[in-house]
Design an enzyme around this catalytic site. Structure first.
Site, mmCIF file in Angstrom:
data_model
loop_
_atom_site.group_PDB
_atom_site.id
_atom_site.type_symbol
_atom_site.label_atom_id
_atom_site.label_comp_id
_atom_site.label_asym_id
_atom_site.label_seq_id
_atom_site.Cartn_x
_atom_site.Cartn_y
_atom_site.Cartn_z
ATOM 1 N N SER A 93 0.837 -1.207 0.000
ATOM 2 C CA SER A 93 0.000 0.000 0.000
ATOM 3 C C SER A 93 0.873 1.259 0.000
ATOM 4 O O SER A 93 2.082 1.178 0.128
ATOM 5 C CB SER A 93 -0.950 -0.018 1.205
ATOM 6 N N LYS A 114 -4.882 -4.140 -0.149
ATOM 7 C CA LYS A 114 -5.513 -3.378 -1.235
ATOM 8 C C LYS A 114 -6.608 -2.454 -0.682
ATOM 9 O O LYS A 114 -6.815 -1.352 -1.195
ATOM 10 C CB LYS A 114 -6.084 -4.323 -2.292
HETATM 11 P P1 NAD Z 1 4.972 -7.769 -11.364
HETATM 12 O O1 NAD Z 1 5.604 -9.023 -10.893
HETATM 13 O O2 NAD Z 1 5.308 -7.288 -12.722
HETATM 14 O O3 NAD Z 1 5.235 -6.548 -10.369
HETATM 15 C C1 NAD Z 1 5.414 -6.662 -8.986
HETATM 16 C C2 NAD Z 1 6.785 -6.079 -8.674
HETATM 17 O O4 NAD Z 1 6.921 -5.824 -7.283
HETATM 18 C C3 NAD Z 1 7.939 -7.000 -9.066
HETATM 19 O O5 NAD Z 1 8.770 -6.322 -9.986
HETATM 20 C C4 NAD Z 1 8.671 -7.219 -7.740
HETATM 21 O O6 NAD Z 1 10.065 -7.311 -7.923
HETATM 22 C C5 NAD Z 1 8.282 -5.948 -6.979
HETATM 23 N N1 NAD Z 1 8.441 -5.992 -5.520
HETATM 24 C C6 NAD Z 1 7.962 -6.890 -4.631
HETATM 25 N N2 NAD Z 1 8.317 -6.550 -3.380
HETATM 26 C C7 NAD Z 1 9.013 -5.386 -3.470
HETATM 27 C C8 NAD Z 1 9.642 -4.527 -2.511
HETATM 28 N N3 NAD Z 1 9.633 -4.803 -1.212
HETATM 29 N N4 NAD Z 1 10.266 -3.420 -2.977
HETATM 30 C C9 NAD Z 1 10.295 -3.122 -4.286
HETATM 31 N N5 NAD Z 1 9.713 -3.882 -5.232
HETATM 32 C C10 NAD Z 1 9.085 -5.010 -4.824
HETATM 33 O O7 NAD Z 1 3.392 -8.048 -11.210
HETATM 34 P P2 NAD Z 1 2.090 -7.144 -11.498
HETATM 35 O O8 NAD Z 1 0.954 -8.108 -11.398
HETATM 36 O O9 NAD Z 1 2.219 -6.330 -12.719
HETATM 37 O O10 NAD Z 1 2.013 -6.199 -10.222
HETATM 38 C C11 NAD Z 1 1.997 -4.791 -10.261
HETATM 39 C C12 NAD Z 1 0.837 -4.259 -9.421
HETATM 40 O O11 NAD Z 1 -0.397 -4.608 -10.074
HETATM 41 C C13 NAD Z 1 0.749 -4.852 -8.007
HETATM 42 O O12 NAD Z 1 0.377 -3.837 -7.105
HETATM 43 C C14 NAD Z 1 -0.377 -5.869 -8.150
HETATM 44 O O13 NAD Z 1 -1.005 -6.160 -6.914
HETATM 45 C C15 NAD Z 1 -1.288 -5.108 -9.093
HETATM 46 N N6 NAD Z 1 -2.352 -5.908 -9.731
HETATM 47 C C16 NAD Z 1 -2.049 -7.007 -10.479
HETATM 48 C C17 NAD Z 1 -3.071 -7.741 -11.066
HETATM 49 C C18 NAD Z 1 -2.747 -8.962 -11.904
HETATM 50 O O14 NAD Z 1 -3.654 -9.746 -12.218
HETATM 51 N N7 NAD Z 1 -1.512 -9.151 -12.326
HETATM 52 C C19 NAD Z 1 -4.414 -7.350 -10.913
HETATM 53 C C20 NAD Z 1 -4.702 -6.209 -10.159
HETATM 54 C C21 NAD Z 1 -3.664 -5.492 -9.573
#
Ligand code: NAD
Length: 269
Positions: free
Chosen positions: A147, A173
């Site tokens: 968050s 979230k």
């Molecule tokens: P992603 O794996 O591309 O991105 C997540 C990133 O977070 C990764 O690059 C990881 O290295 C990084 N990360 C984790 N812990 C960390 C920390 N402590 N410090 C810095 N970086 C850190 O996956 P994504 O699904 O594109 O996620 C991006 C956002 O989208 C997230 O907030 C996720 O919850 C949200 N989201 C994703 C979906 C989905 O279906 N993929 C749906 C709704 C929301």
């Protein structure tokens, strides 16, 4: 003059962060990235070796330029907050200045200021566990990493029951969406800064694959959403570019759904 954007949470070319960087770059923004420390090495190597060149292509045929990649761990504000085992971990020891405060200071030194901040990261160590079985540490870790921030990515699990999205990630979230409203007020009054979050539909990113049910969620959306097509990361990227642009000058404190309309359905048909 072009705007400068910092996108936190890019470690490959599959996720929402990468797509947002591309859309912002296509709109003329300068791109700075924050990459999770343990993932930094492989990301930079792949970038240097041209592994992402195909997906760096922008609509005009040029390649997205990344001005600088910063090592970042978003759960630590300062070095004093970092436990010994992480400080001495060999994946962290090779980098420095990766706590949130240090990164902010480095960016300030390097560039003076930024115009756009994107939080596209999440980490729920116990995401595969139901909330009932989630430990205090797992819960707090999820809220800590997932968050906070100006444009962020949220998920419908903040407001509706999504079985399988566990470990306190639904709570994280919900906190993120509430913080979006309160920060919009505070940052709006104080700095005229807008704060919004995108509630994105399912995407087969690295993080989503770790949850374990992403293919099922994509199929469910295909079957039940008003728009029966697979969601592309680019559609979320374009929304982020719109939200960061003057076209969205009156939008703040908002949860914007980019999910083919799935959130609007009451029952599946
Ligand atoms: P992603 O794996 O591309 O991105 C997540 C990133 O977070 C990764 O690059 C990881 O290295 C990084 N990360 C984790 N812990 C960390 C920390 N402590 N410090 C810095 N970086 C850190 O996956 P994504 O699904 O594109 O996620 C991006 C956002 O989208 C997230 O907030 C996720 O919850 C949200 N989201 C994703 C979906 C989905 O279906 N993929 C749906 C709704 C929301």
């Amino acid at each position: 003059k072009g705007k400068r954007a910092f996108i936190a949470g890019v470690a490959d070319d599959n996720g929402y962060g990468w797509a947002i960087a591309k859309s912002l770059a296509a709109a003329g923004a300068e791109i700075l990235l924050g990459t999770w420390v343990p993932a930094l090495n492989i990301f930079e190597t792949s970038l240097r070796r041209g592994k992402f060149d195909e997906s760096r292509k922008l609509p005009d045929g040029s390649l997205m330029e990344i001005t600088k990649v910063y090592a970042l761990d978003a759960v630590f504000d300062t070095l004093e907050d970092v436990p010994e085992d992480i400080k001495t971990n060999k994946r962290y020891a090779g980098s420095s200045n990766w706590t949130v405060k240090e990164v902010a200071e480095c960016v300030k030194q390097d560039f003076g200021s930024i115009d756009i901040l994107v939080h596209s990261l999440a980490n729920g160590p116990e995401v595969t566990k139901p909330l009932l079985e989630t430990s205090r540490n797992g819960y707090l870790a999820a809220v800590s990493a997932s968050s906070g921030s100006s444009i962020s990515l949220t998920y419908i699990a903040a407001e509706k029951i999504i079985p399988g999205y566990g470990g306190g990630m639904s709570s994280a979230k919900a906190a993120l969406e509430s913080d979006t409203r309160v920060l919009a007020f505070e940052a709006g009054r104080k700095h005229k800064v807008r704060v919004n979050t995108i509630s994105a539909g399912p995407l087969r990113s690295r993080a989503a694959k770790a949850i374990g049910f992403i293919d099922m969620m994509i199929d469910y959306s295909l079957e039940n959403a008003p728009l029966q097509k697979e969601l592309s990361a680019e559609e979320v990227g374009n929304t982020a570019a719109f939200l960061a642009s003057p076209l969205a000058s009156a939008i703040t404190g908002a949860v914007i759904y980019v999910d083919n309309g799935l959130n609007a359905m009451g029952v599946g048909v």
